[in-house]
Design an enzyme around this catalytic site. Structure first.
Site, PDB file in Angstrom:
ATOM      1  N   THR A  89      36.480  51.526  41.962  1.00  0.00           N
ATOM      2  CA  THR A  89      37.868  51.090  41.742  1.00  0.00           C
ATOM      3  C   THR A  89      38.686  52.181  41.069  1.00  0.00           C
ATOM      4  N   GLY A 128      32.045  49.867  34.558  1.00  0.00           N
ATOM      5  CA  GLY A 128      31.391  49.444  33.321  1.00  0.00           C
ATOM      6  C   GLY A 128      30.548  50.557  32.726  1.00  0.00           C
ATOM      7  N   GLU A 371      34.063  42.638  41.635  1.00  0.00           N
ATOM      8  CA  GLU A 371      33.210  42.531  42.823  1.00  0.00           C
ATOM      9  C   GLU A 371      33.934  41.869  43.976  1.00  0.00           C
TER      10      GLU A 371
HETATM   11  C1  LIG Z   1      21.352  37.516  36.851  1.00  0.00           C
HETATM   12  C2  LIG Z   1      21.330  38.822  36.171  1.00  0.00           C
HETATM   13  C3  LIG Z   1      22.658  39.222  35.552  1.00  0.00           C
HETATM   14  C4  LIG Z   1      23.697  39.514  36.601  1.00  0.00           C
HETATM   15  C5  LIG Z   1      25.082  39.777  36.065  1.00  0.00           C
HETATM   16  C6  LIG Z   1      26.106  39.903  37.202  1.00  0.00           C
HETATM   17  C7  LIG Z   1      27.520  40.051  36.781  1.00  0.00           C
HETATM   18  C8  LIG Z   1      27.828  41.236  35.917  1.00  0.00           C
HETATM   19  C9  LIG Z   1      27.542  42.532  36.568  1.00  0.00           C
HETATM   20  C10 LIG Z   1      28.353  43.607  36.540  1.00  0.00           C
HETATM   21  C11 LIG Z   1      29.710  43.629  35.923  1.00  0.00           C
HETATM   22  C12 LIG Z   1      30.802  43.751  36.934  1.00  0.00           C
HETATM   23  C13 LIG Z   1      30.607  44.963  37.842  1.00  0.00           C
HETATM   24  C14 LIG Z   1      31.735  45.066  38.784  1.00  0.00           C
HETATM   25  C15 LIG Z   1      31.719  46.007  39.744  1.00  0.00           C
HETATM   26  C16 LIG Z   1      32.824  46.094  40.691  1.00  0.00           C
HETATM   27  O1  LIG Z   1      33.808  45.370  40.642  1.00  0.00           O
HETATM   28  S1  LIG Z   1      32.558  47.279  41.899  1.00  0.00           S
HETATM   29  C17 LIG Z   1      34.028  47.246  42.864  1.00  0.00           C
HETATM   30  C18 LIG Z   1      34.151  45.948  43.656  1.00  0.00           C
HETATM   31  N1  LIG Z   1      35.167  46.091  44.634  1.00  0.00           N
HETATM   32  C19 LIG Z   1      35.240  45.278  45.700  1.00  0.00           C
HETATM   33  O2  LIG Z   1      34.513  44.321  45.848  1.00  0.00           O
HETATM   34  C20 LIG Z   1      36.287  45.649  46.733  1.00  0.00           C
HETATM   35  C21 LIG Z   1      36.733  44.442  47.514  1.00  0.00           C
HETATM   36  N2  LIG Z   1      37.103  44.820  48.864  1.00  0.00           N
HETATM   37  C22 LIG Z   1      36.192  44.740  49.892  1.00  0.00           C
HETATM   38  O3  LIG Z   1      35.041  44.403  49.737  1.00  0.00           O
HETATM   39  C23 LIG Z   1      36.709  45.071  51.286  1.00  0.00           C
HETATM   40  O4  LIG Z   1      37.856  45.876  51.223  1.00  0.00           O
HETATM   41  C24 LIG Z   1      37.071  43.782  52.091  1.00  0.00           C
HETATM   42  C25 LIG Z   1      38.075  42.949  51.310  1.00  0.00           C
HETATM   43  C26 LIG Z   1      35.824  42.987  52.329  1.00  0.00           C
HETATM   44  C27 LIG Z   1      37.701  44.204  53.413  1.00  0.00           C
HETATM   45  O5  LIG Z   1      36.754  45.029  54.070  1.00  0.00           O
HETATM   46  P1  LIG Z   1      37.315  46.226  54.978  1.00  0.00           P
HETATM   47  O6  LIG Z   1      38.280  46.974  54.135  1.00  0.00           O
HETATM   48  O7  LIG Z   1      36.183  46.989  55.543  1.00  0.00           O
HETATM   49  O8  LIG Z   1      38.110  45.561  56.184  1.00  0.00           O
HETATM   50  P2  LIG Z   1      37.700  44.323  57.081  1.00  0.00           P
HETATM   51  O9  LIG Z   1      38.405  44.521  58.375  1.00  0.00           O
HETATM   52  O10 LIG Z   1      37.936  43.056  56.342  1.00  0.00           O
HETATM   53  O11 LIG Z   1      36.111  44.455  57.364  1.00  0.00           O
HETATM   54  C28 LIG Z   1      35.662  45.268  58.468  1.00  0.00           C
HETATM   55  C29 LIG Z   1      34.317  44.726  58.897  1.00  0.00           C
HETATM   56  O12 LIG Z   1      33.372  44.913  57.842  1.00  0.00           O
HETATM   57  C30 LIG Z   1      32.773  43.681  57.492  1.00  0.00           C
HETATM   58  N3  LIG Z   1      32.461  43.750  56.074  1.00  0.00           N
HETATM   59  C31 LIG Z   1      33.340  43.900  55.066  1.00  0.00           C
HETATM   60  N4  LIG Z   1      32.685  43.944  53.887  1.00  0.00           N
HETATM   61  C32 LIG Z   1      31.359  43.829  54.179  1.00  0.00           C
HETATM   62  C33 LIG Z   1      30.180  43.799  53.391  1.00  0.00           C
HETATM   63  N5  LIG Z   1      30.223  43.887  52.052  1.00  0.00           N
HETATM   64  N6  LIG Z   1      28.990  43.688  54.007  1.00  0.00           N
HETATM   65  C34 LIG Z   1      28.944  43.575  55.360  1.00  0.00           C
HETATM   66  N7  LIG Z   1      30.030  43.592  56.196  1.00  0.00           N
HETATM   67  C35 LIG Z   1      31.217  43.712  55.577  1.00  0.00           C
HETATM   68  C36 LIG Z   1      33.799  42.644  57.848  1.00  0.00           C
HETATM   69  O13 LIG Z   1      33.220  41.375  58.000  1.00  0.00           O
HETATM   70  C37 LIG Z   1      34.341  43.212  59.131  1.00  0.00           C
HETATM   71  O14 LIG Z   1      33.393  42.952  60.133  1.00  0.00           O
HETATM   72  P3  LIG Z   1      33.876  42.781  61.662  1.00  0.00           P
HETATM   73  O15 LIG Z   1      34.403  44.139  62.034  1.00  0.00           O
HETATM   74  O16 LIG Z   1      32.643  42.356  62.381  1.00  0.00           O
HETATM   75  O17 LIG Z   1      34.942  41.738  61.638  1.00  0.00           O
HETATM   76  C1  LIG Z   2      35.458  43.106  33.776  1.00  0.00           C
HETATM   77  C2  LIG Z   2      35.603  43.986  34.987  1.00  0.00           C
HETATM   78  C3  LIG Z   2      34.578  44.876  35.313  1.00  0.00           C
HETATM   79  C4  LIG Z   2      34.711  45.722  36.410  1.00  0.00           C
HETATM   80  N1  LIG Z   2      33.709  46.629  36.684  1.00  0.00           N
HETATM   81  C5  LIG Z   2      33.876  47.498  37.707  1.00  0.00           C
HETATM   82  C6  LIG Z   2      32.882  48.494  37.976  1.00  0.00           C
HETATM   83  O1  LIG Z   2      31.866  48.569  37.292  1.00  0.00           O
HETATM   84  N2  LIG Z   2      33.094  49.362  39.011  1.00  0.00           N
HETATM   85  C7  LIG Z   2      34.227  49.292  39.798  1.00  0.00           C
HETATM   86  O2  LIG Z   2      34.359  50.096  40.720  1.00  0.00           O
HETATM   87  N3  LIG Z   2      35.176  48.339  39.577  1.00  0.00           N
HETATM   88  C8  LIG Z   2      35.023  47.459  38.551  1.00  0.00           C
HETATM   89  N4  LIG Z   2      35.990  46.507  38.310  1.00  0.00           N
HETATM   90  C9  LIG Z   2      37.222  46.511  39.108  1.00  0.00           C
HETATM   91  C10 LIG Z   2      37.266  45.350  40.094  1.00  0.00           C
HETATM   92  O3  LIG Z   2      36.362  45.561  41.142  1.00  0.00           O
HETATM   93  C11 LIG Z   2      38.710  45.237  40.609  1.00  0.00           C
HETATM   94  O4  LIG Z   2      39.512  44.808  39.540  1.00  0.00           O
HETATM   95  C12 LIG Z   2      38.806  44.245  41.766  1.00  0.00           C
HETATM   96  O5  LIG Z   2      38.165  44.781  42.910  1.00  0.00           O
HETATM   97  C13 LIG Z   2      40.270  43.916  42.115  1.00  0.00           C
HETATM   98  O6  LIG Z   2      41.000  45.104  42.376  1.00  0.00           O
HETATM   99  P1  LIG Z   2      42.334  45.401  41.513  1.00  0.00           P
HETATM  100  O7  LIG Z   2      42.062  45.064  40.115  1.00  0.00           O
HETATM  101  O8  LIG Z   2      42.788  46.771  41.852  1.00  0.00           O
HETATM  102  O9  LIG Z   2      43.387  44.350  42.073  1.00  0.00           O
HETATM  103  P2  LIG Z   2      44.261  44.572  43.417  1.00  0.00           P
HETATM  104  O10 LIG Z   2      43.366  44.982  44.527  1.00  0.00           O
HETATM  105  O11 LIG Z   2      45.429  45.379  43.078  1.00  0.00           O
HETATM  106  O12 LIG Z   2      44.716  43.053  43.667  1.00  0.00           O
HETATM  107  C14 LIG Z   2      45.644  42.479  42.740  1.00  0.00           C
HETATM  108  C15 LIG Z   2      45.997  41.133  43.292  1.00  0.00           C
HETATM  109  O13 LIG Z   2      46.697  41.334  44.520  1.00  0.00           O
HETATM  110  C16 LIG Z   2      46.357  40.297  45.450  1.00  0.00           C
HETATM  111  N5  LIG Z   2      45.782  40.931  46.643  1.00  0.00           N
HETATM  112  C17 LIG Z   2      45.191  42.128  46.744  1.00  0.00           C
HETATM  113  N6  LIG Z   2      44.796  42.375  48.022  1.00  0.00           N
HETATM  114  C18 LIG Z   2      45.169  41.286  48.737  1.00  0.00           C
HETATM  115  C19 LIG Z   2      45.038  40.904  50.110  1.00  0.00           C
HETATM  116  N7  LIG Z   2      44.424  41.688  51.015  1.00  0.00           N
HETATM  117  N8  LIG Z   2      45.535  39.693  50.478  1.00  0.00           N
HETATM  118  C20 LIG Z   2      46.107  38.879  49.571  1.00  0.00           C
HETATM  119  N9  LIG Z   2      46.258  39.174  48.266  1.00  0.00           N
HETATM  120  C21 LIG Z   2      45.802  40.362  47.863  1.00  0.00           C
HETATM  121  C22 LIG Z   2      45.318  39.400  44.751  1.00  0.00           C
HETATM  122  O14 LIG Z   2      45.982  38.318  44.133  1.00  0.00           O
HETATM  123  C23 LIG Z   2      44.765  40.307  43.658  1.00  0.00           C
HETATM  124  O15 LIG Z   2      44.318  39.582  42.521  1.00  0.00           O
HETATM  125  C24 LIG Z   2      35.880  45.656  37.207  1.00  0.00           C
HETATM  126  C25 LIG Z   2      36.907  44.752  36.888  1.00  0.00           C
HETATM  127  C26 LIG Z   2      36.769  43.912  35.780  1.00  0.00           C
HETATM  128  C27 LIG Z   2      37.875  42.942  35.455  1.00  0.00           C
END
Ligand SMILES: CCCCCCCC/C=C\CCC/C=C/C(=O)SCCNC(=O)CCNC(=O)[C@H](O)C(C)(C)COP(=O)(O)OP(=O)(O)OC[C@H]1O[C@@H](n2cnc3c(N)ncnc32)[C@H](O)[C@@H]1OP(=O)(O)O
Ligand SMILES: Cc1cc2nc3c(=O)[nH]c(=O)nc-3n(C[C@H](O)[C@H](O)[C@H](O)COP(=O)(O)OP(=O)(O)OC[C@H]3O[C@@H](n4cnc5c(N)ncnc54)[C@H](O)[C@@H]3O)c2cc1C
Length: 616
Positions: A89, A128, A371
């Site tokens: 991110t 994180g 996530e």
């Molecule tokens: C129990 C023990 C303790 C556990 C404790 C757990 C909690 C605490 C742990 C950690 C703390 C927090 C850590 C946080 C880390 C983060 O936040 S990391 C960053 C996270 N960021 C995201 O998740 C980004 C979100 N965005 C996306 O995932 C993608 O942009 C999307 C929204 C899914 C869109 O995907 P895309 O941009 O590729 O476009 P699409 O057209 O939608 O998809 C294209 C095709 O790909 C397929 N697809 C998409 N994602 C996936 C996937 N993950 N796996 C498989 N396939 C995927 C999608 O279905 C489309 O397929 P198609 O072409 O057949 O239609």
């Molecule tokens: C506690 C915490 C821990 C984290 N840890 C990690 C980490 O370890 N590694 C890492 O890489 N990231 C981490 N993140 C970041 C996290 O993955 C992002 O905050 C998350 O993916 C959302 O992205 P953003 O914050 O940029 O919000 P944006 O993507 O800017 O979205 C903001 C808002 O816009 C709207 N929006 C966005 N896209 C769309 C759409 N396509 N359609 C409709 N509405 C939409 C939704 O309402 C969304 O809430 C962490 C975040 C938090 C809060």
């Protein structure tokens, strides 16, 4: 706070290591690590600064790196010789991965990648542990070869000197600031300027850049998203745990606290005797159980898919992705709202830090965002449902977790209403399929009218979200029904235990029915008498489950230290513990606070003098 959390996390990690060696010598089984993180996380109220290292950094090295790269980096990470995070991110982008700005340009002359965060918005922001704990990270960047974009790639990047912990040249790293919770995690920012890493620092299990700059594309580009799928599975487990903790606290408090006679002249009852209190607390106990079972299923599916992906079999990835998305959303939303309901069920004392419900909320709530932000993942599942509905229309088979959609699509009308569990479950599934059909009609009409698929998804977003939500309800309720009614080990349960489980199923199905009554009535005719009968059953099953509430939450088996709550201790000495906590407050160290002489006394004297003057 951060240094205390790191100290506790390291102590717990060492304990985990010894347990792992004792119970799983040399094993690479993921469970001890998860249990460890779960235990560490639970013992550190401000969050575990090693969570992302344990759950994402080590796994990305294992699953996205080649065997040689695992030997070079992964083994040291697994052994906690280096500490990393997952830096995807950015300040300017989190959801839209294809909009990430960090870039990696391949230099074939030196066989290196030049890493840059070209603008402020390109800075990595949130990972994180990045602020102060980690000395490495997985740096996610857009790969460029000869200035041609090739898509996302992951790079192992050392950000701090292993001896001095000083940031390396070209690295700008620090803490992003106070959050509403998890303030022991030191989420950080990272800027890189012309930072060079060897070619072999790009994780190349699924895609490669050869020394001469040729790019070998991954057979399935989405496999690079796999680290996120894993954490979504973990969130489902972790957040069901948070809800179970809060339900344990609120249940124990609700059988200690007495308030408001139910019959005039009678003694004040335990507040859990009030029907409305039962409706606040008992459904949350059941929801925690329901999601814990769903999360366990998802975990098994993850393990099977991970093994298949390791063998380059990507066939199960789409179903795992869809389920991981919907369960991550459902569990994080329901646990967050449920914990707040449970806090409110504890009255004023629920608002005290000593009750720990606020902190459990602050630990659970961000899972709605990280996530994959929940509303975005709902849309993702909505898109997948549209794709699967096209399969239904073409007469093709669907993935097992969506098989009910095919079955319901063949029903021309809903059968005679009986109110049985099967009837209630089918009603939720039938309403889901009705919503999918309506969403598809809107979405398809838009695509037919020459809207792009992306625009059609956006303008059909409300209906796609509804369909996705009901799909989550259908899957979770169906899984719970199977576990209670058709489980192969059902005969091993005592009749009494089976009866408690069936009461929990009754409550879950009726609660979901009432929560989505509007969605169901859109597709199924149900009379007022049939609905009233369900209202009576709801009141009856709450009464039936009331005597088991404490036993069920005791069975979650949370140690008092994990609950860290004066309201939820096993011995029930709430008032003594509340008072003990109050006396520890710094303001109670002196009878007269320092601010009296400095501020309060002059303030009151000035007002008194002014009052005298105004009388003269
Ligand atoms: C129990 C023990 C303790 C556990 C404790 C757990 C909690 C605490 C742990 C950690 C703390 C927090 C850590 C946080 C880390 C983060 O936040 S990391 C960053 C996270 N960021 C995201 O998740 C980004 C979100 N965005 C996306 O995932 C993608 O942009 C999307 C929204 C899914 C869109 O995907 P895309 O941009 O590729 O476009 P699409 O057209 O939608 O998809 C294209 C095709 O790909 C397929 N697809 C998409 N994602 C996936 C996937 N993950 N796996 C498989 N396939 C995927 C999608 O279905 C489309 O397929 P198609 O072409 O057949 O239609
Ligand atoms: C506690 C915490 C821990 C984290 N840890 C990690 C980490 O370890 N590694 C890492 O890489 N990231 C981490 N993140 C970041 C996290 O993955 C992002 O905050 C998350 O993916 C959302 O992205 P953003 O914050 O940029 O919000 P944006 O993507 O800017 O979205 C903001 C808002 O816009 C709207 N929006 C966005 N896209 C769309 C759409 N396509 N359609 C409709 N509405 C939409 C939704 O309402 C969304 O809430 C962490 C975040 C938090 C809060």
């Amino acid at each position: 706070m951060a240094s205390m959390s790191v100290k506790h996390a390291i102590a717990a990690a060492k304990k985990l290591r010894s347990l792992q060696e004792r119970f799983n010598p040399g094993g690479s089984d993921i469970y001890p690590a998860l249990m460890g993180d779960e235990a560490i996380t639970a013992l550190i109220p401000s969050g575990n600064p090693l969570s992302v290292h344990i759950l994402m950094f080590t796994r990305a090295l294992r699953e996205q790196g080649t065997d040689e790269q695992y030997e070079k980096f992964g083994r040291r990470a697994d052994n906690n010789e280096i500490i990393g995070t997952f830096a995807q991110t950015e300040l300017g982008h989190g959801t839209y991965l294809r909009g990430l700005e960090a870039r990696a340009d391949y230099d074939r002359g030196t066989e290196e990648f030049v890493l840059n965060t070209p603008k402020l918005s390109s800075y990595k922001w949130w990972p994180g542990g990045l602020g102060q704990t980690c000395n490495y990270c997985i740096f996610v960047a857009q790969l460029y070869i000869d200035n041609e974009a090739k898509g996302m790639a992951m790079f192992v990047v050392q950000i701090r000197d292993e001896e001095t912990h000083m940031p390396l040249p070209g690295v700008h790293v620090g803490e992003i600031g106070k959050k509403m919770g998890l303030n022991g995690v030191n989420n950080g920012f990272l800027g890189l300027k012309d930072y060079r890493v060897p070619r072999l620092n790009m994780l190349m299990r699924h895609q490669q850049v050869l020394p001469d700059g040729r790019f070998v594309k991954s057979p399935v580009s989405q496999v690079s998203y796999f680290p996120m799928v894993f954490v979504r599975c973990m969130v489902a487990r972790q957040n069901s745990n948070y809800l179970a903790q809060a339900a344990t606290i609120a249940t124990r408090y609700s059988v200690i606290r007495r308030q408001s006679p139910i019959e005039e002249g009678q003694p004040e009852p335990k507040i859990l005797e009030h029907l409305t209190q039962q409706m606040k607390v008992i459904p949350e106990i059941v929801t925690a159980v329901v999601y814990r079972l769903a999360a366990a299923n998802l975990q098994n599916m993850y393990n099977e898919t991970a093994e298949a992906v390791y063998r380059k079999d990507f066939s199960r990835l789409p179903e795992l992705h869809a389920l991981a998305c919907i369960l991550k959303v459902a569990t994080s939303y329901d646990s967050t709202y449920g914990i707040e309901r449970l806090r409110q069920a504890c009255g004023g004392h629920g608002y005290l830090t000593a009750g720990n419900l606020g902190n459990i909320f602050a630990m659970a709530a961000p899972a709605c965002t990280y996530e994959g932000e929940n509303s975005v993942l709902y849309l993702q599942v909505g898109k997948i449902l549209m794709k699967n509905w096209s399969q239904v229309l073409a007469g093709r088979e669907l993935m097992p977790s969506m098989a009910y959609i095919s079955e319901c699509s063949k029903m021309t009308s809903f059968p005679q209403w009986t109110g049985s569990w099967e009837c209630l479950l089918k009603a939720i599934q039938y309403a889901c399929v009705g919503s999918i059909r309506l969403a598809f009609q809107s979405y398809n009409a838009r695509v037919q009218s020459a809207q792009s698929q992306t625009a059609a998804v956006n303008y059909s977003g409300l209906e796609l979200t509804k369909a996705a939500e009901l799909h989550g309800r259908s899957y979770v309720a169906g899984n719970f029904y199977q576990q209670i009614v058709n489980s192969p080990n059902k005969h091993q349960r005592s009749p009494q235990f089976q009866k408690v489980l069936e009461n929990m199923l009754e409550l879950h199905l009726i609660q979901i029915f009432f929560r989505h009554l509007g969605d169901i009535l859109r597709f199924i005719r149900i009379t007022e008498d049939e609905i009233s009968a369900l209202q009576r059953r709801l009141e009856e099953v709450l009464k039936e489950l009331r005597p088991d509430a404490v036993a069920i939450t005791d069975a979650f088996d949370f140690n008092d230290k994990i609950l860290s709550s004066a309201l939820g201790c096993y011995d029930g000495n709430v008032y003594e513990r509340l008072f003990e906590a109050a006396l520890k407050h710094p303001l109670n160290r002196k009878s007269v606070p320092d601010f009296f002489e400095a501020h309060l006394k002059p303030f009151m004297k000035e007002n008194a003098d002014n009052a005298k003057k105004s009388k003269l």
